[in-house]
Every structure is written in structure tokens, then in C-alpha cells.
Scaffold this active site. Structure first.
Site: not given
Ligand SMILES: N[C@@H](CCC(=O)NCCCC(=O)O)C(=O)O
Length: 251
Positions: A112, A220, A222
Site C-alpha cells: 500500500c 493488503h 497481510e
């Protein structure tokens, strides 16, 4: 072999009347639980960090997302109120860390704000309020709901055939989350676009000629790395690269 360690540059934040240098659980948790790497959080000092001394002690670099934006002066633009909030301490570390990690052929994953820093570090530019550009969709997080709602997987991106990411999550369309109001404008000279959104927004890049895993994604992975297949594959590939780097360094 002992667990590898990755450098994670901190954000500067203000909390309980104090300045903190911090990284969010979602990033360091995915690094540990999916990539299998411990995190060494790098304080966001504007001066004083020795980048090579830091990189001598780690096996890869993870550049996280953040609500702050890269300062426009770093890509040749005048800063306006709309371009904030800023985090000069973070900028002062991420850009040189990215450049040196690439020069040293270290594994690098940029998420990001991280893909935006990767682009700027290598000579590209950014655009603010991408949702206001003609023909662009709104890439900002949903206005309502909790954090899981903010990171909900809801937008298609197309992974380019033959790209580095295609070797990780297969080429073609995948679904991702989206929480950004800036985006890559001029792509840095030695970055290859690896994925785009339906409106043409650059969603992933890789470093041309990189001697290791060197990828940036605008979404994202993660956040749902334990449960979402493409997200997991990205962190597993990063972890494999970090372990290979560590093994080679110790041989
Ligand atoms: N500020 C940049 C980058 C956006 C980004 O990294 N978002 C993730 C932050 C989400 C959160 O932790 O709340 C932009 O807006 O483009």
C-alpha cells in the site's frame, strides 16, 4: 536454521501524550505466522539510522501500509493540505531502505503506502485523491463498519501474464481489498507493472532485473494472510525468499 528476521520501518504516531515508533500487528503478525519471519521494527528517525548496519542484521524488508502519505517534495511536487497527513521520519527511512535492499539483492515486499514509496524511491510519482480522477473508481476503504469491514476483499485486479506475481498467485483476475486515496502516477523507470485495477490504477509492480523477490502491491495481503489464498501465497513466497537469503548468507 534459526528464524529469519525482516526489517519493518515504523510509523511515527502520537499516543498517550508521547511519540511512538510503531508497526501494526496485522503486518508483523502475517510476517511471523505466514512468512515465518520475525520483525525488527526500525524507529522512524529522520536522522541517525545507519541503513547498511540495519540491513546487515536482517534477511529481508517489509514496507507496510500507513494512513500517512509520502511527502510530495520527494517526487518533485509542491505539498498541499490535501496531500497530508505526512510522516517525514518514515519517509527518511523507507526510501533509502528500499534502494539499498534492492542493491543488496534482499527480499522486499512493499504494501500500500509501501508500493508508493517503492515507486518514489526509484524515481516515479504519485497522484492524490485518485477517486477524483476521470474514469477512476473509489479505492478508499468503505466509510462504515469495523476494521474487518475496512479491509474486506471486494475489488478485482488482473495479474499480468509472465509477471513475478503470476508465478506466485497465477495470472488473471484475483479479488483484493482496497484502502488508498493515492496511487502510482508515473511508474518509476525500472519498475514493471504487474497488476492493474479495472480503471487502470496500478495495483502491483516488481523491480526489473531484481536479483530477489522485489514486489509492491497496492492492496493488503497481510490482513487476511492466514485465510485468503492469494494473500497467503504472497506472504509464503516472501518468507521463502527471506529464508533462502538467510541460508545463502550463512553458507
Ligand atoms: N496513505 C496512502 C497509503 C494508504 C495505506 O497504506 N492504507 C493503509 C492504511 C489503513 C489503516 O491502517 O487504517 C494512501 O492513502 O494512498
Amino acid at each position: 536454521m534459526s528464524k529469519p528476521i525482516i526489517a519493518v520501518p515504523a510509523d511515527t504516531s502520537f499516543f498517550q501524550d508521547a511519540v511512538w515508533h510503531a508497526a501494526q500487528q496485522q503486518y508483523v503478525g502475517a510476517a511471523l505466522n505466514v512468512a515465518g519471519a520475525m520483525s525488527f521494527i526500525i524507529p522512524a528517525f529522520e536522522e541517525g539510522n545507519d541503513i547498511d548496519a540495519l540491513l546487515d542484521r536482517v534477511d529481508g524488508v517489509l514496507i507496510t501500509g500507513a494512513r500517512s502519505n509520502v511527502h510530495p517534495s520527494l517526487y518533485g511536487k509542491e505539498a498541499t493540505e490535501k496531500d497530508g497527513p505526512f510522516d517525514p521520519g518514515r519517509d527518511a527511512n523507507t526510501l533509502p531502505l528500499i534502494r539499498r535492499a534492492i542493491e543488496r539483492a534482499m527480499p522486499l515486499l512493499c504494501i500500500c503506502r509501501g508500493i508508493q514509496e517503492l515507486n518514489v524511491a526509484l524515481g516515479g510519482t504519485l497522484v492524490s485523491e485518485v477517486q477524483e480522477l476521470e474514469g477512476r473508481i473509489d479505492h478508499r476503504q468503505p466509510a462504515e463498519g469495523n476494521r474487518d469491514d475496512a479491509f474486506v476483499i471486494r475489488q478485482p485486479v488482473t495479474i499480468a501474464e509472465g509477471s513475478c506475481l503470476a508465478g506466485v498467485v497465477d495470472a488473471g483476475e484475483i479479488q483484493v481489498n482496497s484502502l488508498h486515496r493515492q496511487a502510482i502516477s508515473d511508474v518509476a523507470p525500472n519498475l514493471s507493472v504487474e497488476a492493474t485495477a479495472p480503471d487502470g490504477t496500478v495495483e502491483a509492480v516488481s523491480v526489473i532485473g531484481a536479483k530477489n523477490f522485489a514486489v509492491g502491491v497496492q492492496w493488503h495481503p497481510e490482513y487476511w494472510a492466514s485465510t485468503d489464498a492469494p494473500s497467503r501465497k504472497i506472504f509464503e513466497a516472501f518468507g521463502d525468499a527471506v529464508r533462502a537469503y538467510r541460508a545463502a548468507a550463512k553458507s
